[in-house]
Design an enzyme around this catalytic site. Structure first.
Site, short mmCIF file in Angstrom:
data_model
loop_
_atom_site.label_atom_id
_atom_site.label_comp_id
_atom_site.label_asym_id
_atom_site.label_seq_id
_atom_site.Cartn_x
_atom_site.Cartn_y
_atom_site.Cartn_z
N ASP A 8 25.35 19.88 87.27
CA ASP A 8 24.02 19.99 86.66
C ASP A 8 23.23 18.70 86.85
O ASP A 8 23.80 17.61 86.90
CB ASP A 8 24.18 20.31 85.16
CG ASP A 8 22.90 20.84 84.56
OD1 ASP A 8 22.03 21.33 85.32
OD2 ASP A 8 22.75 20.77 83.33
N HIS A 25 18.31 19.77 94.90
CA HIS A 25 19.38 20.69 95.29
C HIS A 25 19.98 20.29 96.64
O HIS A 25 21.18 20.40 96.84
CB HIS A 25 18.86 22.13 95.31
CG HIS A 25 18.42 22.63 93.96
ND1 HIS A 25 19.17 22.43 92.83
CD2 HIS A 25 17.29 23.29 93.57
CE1 HIS A 25 18.53 22.97 91.78
NE2 HIS A 25 17.39 23.48 92.21
N LEU A 119 43.67 22.83 99.73
CA LEU A 119 42.85 22.87 98.52
C LEU A 119 42.23 24.26 98.44
O LEU A 119 41.78 24.81 99.45
CB LEU A 119 41.73 21.82 98.60
CG LEU A 119 40.60 21.93 97.57
CD1 LEU A 119 41.10 21.61 96.17
CD2 LEU A 119 39.45 20.99 97.94
C1 IPE Z 1 24.47 25.69 84.72
O1 IPE Z 1 23.34 24.87 84.77
C2 IPE Z 1 24.58 26.49 85.99
C3 IPE Z 1 24.94 25.74 87.17
C4 IPE Z 1 25.21 24.46 87.23
C5 IPE Z 1 25.04 26.53 88.37
P1 IPE Z 1 21.95 25.31 84.13
O2 IPE Z 1 21.02 24.18 84.32
O3 IPE Z 1 21.53 26.61 84.67
O4 IPE Z 1 22.36 25.50 82.61
P2 IPE Z 1 21.51 25.44 81.28
O5 IPE Z 1 20.30 26.32 81.51
O6 IPE Z 1 21.11 24.02 81.08
O7 IPE Z 1 22.43 25.94 80.23
C1 IPE Z 2 22.01 22.32 88.74
O1 IPE Z 2 20.89 21.56 88.60
C2 IPE Z 2 21.91 23.31 89.85
C3 IPE Z 2 21.80 24.69 89.38
C4 IPE Z 2 21.71 25.08 88.15
C5 IPE Z 2 21.78 25.71 90.40
P1 IPE Z 2 19.60 22.06 87.79
O2 IPE Z 2 18.69 22.74 88.76
O3 IPE Z 2 19.97 22.84 86.60
O4 IPE Z 2 18.99 20.66 87.38
P2 IPE Z 2 18.33 20.28 85.99
O5 IPE Z 2 19.31 20.59 84.91
O6 IPE Z 2 17.07 21.08 85.88
O7 IPE Z 2 18.08 18.81 86.12
MG MG Z 3 20.34 22.36 84.65
#
Ligand code: IPE
Ligand code: IPE
Ligand code: MG
Length: 230
Positions: A8, A25, A119
């Site tokens: 995240d 990303h 792995l």
């Molecule tokens: C969790 O992150 C999903 C992934 C890392 C793929 P999100 O950013 O979607 O989660 P929330 O919305 O903060 O719970």
């Molecule tokens: C995690 O990063 C990737 C996915 C959830 C796919 P985020 O896109 O949730 O990044 P933040 O949390 O908004 O910074």
């Molecule tokens: Mg996020």
């Protein structure tokens, strides 16, 4: 040893630099490559990465498309390298909402790395733990077995996981949030949890090793008493 990671913080990483979230990303995908290599070097058995949750469909279409496109590019570019390093790739989650083209890539990657055994890399895509648990319960309704092992197998079937639903030893979440966001709820029953403020694109080998070092000092009791307590 099974490590699961909620990757995240990509969006915030980019926003802090005045860039589009998709740039975050892309950087995140680079971090994935490095962490996968570290996991192999550190002889981790299973690494499960949360790449796209079922709730992530609720993001703007352009971001969803960018994420799934990146995933496809990752699979195409990494398949040969992973096969050479004996890293087996499996995608877990729902498959019926993915594009045909992505599905084909997933199948090709899984096939090309099927016999690898260094792995076991599982990438969670269109994944929801609650949905998988509900789907497993439905599978089990039609079966005479209803013990925990049977449930674990059914759960594996529900998410296309060949090796069932192995328990997670260490769950890492980057990005500062302290929640599971519907990830591996059954498998994390006794997982050690590690939360870090580090945003996913900045999560490197040093940070990964620090989380593992911290894990090694945890006292995993599973409800029993610590060794030497009696
Ligand atoms: C969790 O992150 C999903 C992934 C890392 C793929 P999100 O950013 O979607 O989660 P929330 O919305 O903060 O719970
Ligand atoms: C995690 O990063 C990737 C996915 C959830 C796919 P985020 O896109 O949730 O990044 P933040 O949390 O908004 O910074
Ligand atoms: Mg996020």
């Amino acid at each position: 040893m099974h490590i699961a990671i909620i990757m995240d913080g990509n969006g915030r990483w980019a926003t802090r630099r005045g860039r589009a979230r998709t740039v975050g990303h892309r950087e995140g995908a680079k971090a994935v490559r490095k962490i996968v290599e570290s996991a192999r070097r550190l002889e981790i058995d299973i690494l499960t990465l949360y790449a796209f949750s079922s709730n992530n469909w609720g993001r703007p279409r352009s971001e969803v498309d960018a994420l799934l496109h990146l995933l496809q590019r990752y699979l195409i570019s990494e398949t040969r390298r992973c096969a050479a390093q004996s890293i087996r790739i499996k995608v877990i989650g729902r498959r019926d909402r993915l594009s045909r083209s992505l599905m084909r890539t997933i199948e090709q990657t899984e096939e090309a790395t099927a016999s690898c055994n260094r792995l076991n890399l599982r990438i969670a895509v269109d994944y929801s733990a609650r949905q998988s648990i509900a789907a497993a319960a439905q599978i089990l309704q039609r079966s005479p077995d209803n013990d925990q092992a049977a449930f674990s197998n059914a759960l594996g079937c529900a998410i296309h996981s060949a090796n069932g639903s192995p328990s997670v030893d260490l769950l890492i979440r980057t990005g500062g949030e302290k929640r599971l966001s519907d990830f591996l709820l059954w498998e994390c029953a006794y997982a050690e949890l590690s939360f870090t403020d580090c945003l996913w694109p900045d999560f490197d080998e040093t940070a990964f090793e620090a989380a593992l070092e911290d894990y090694r000092h945890r006292n995993r009791r599973f409800g029993r008493l610590a060794a030497g307590a009696v």
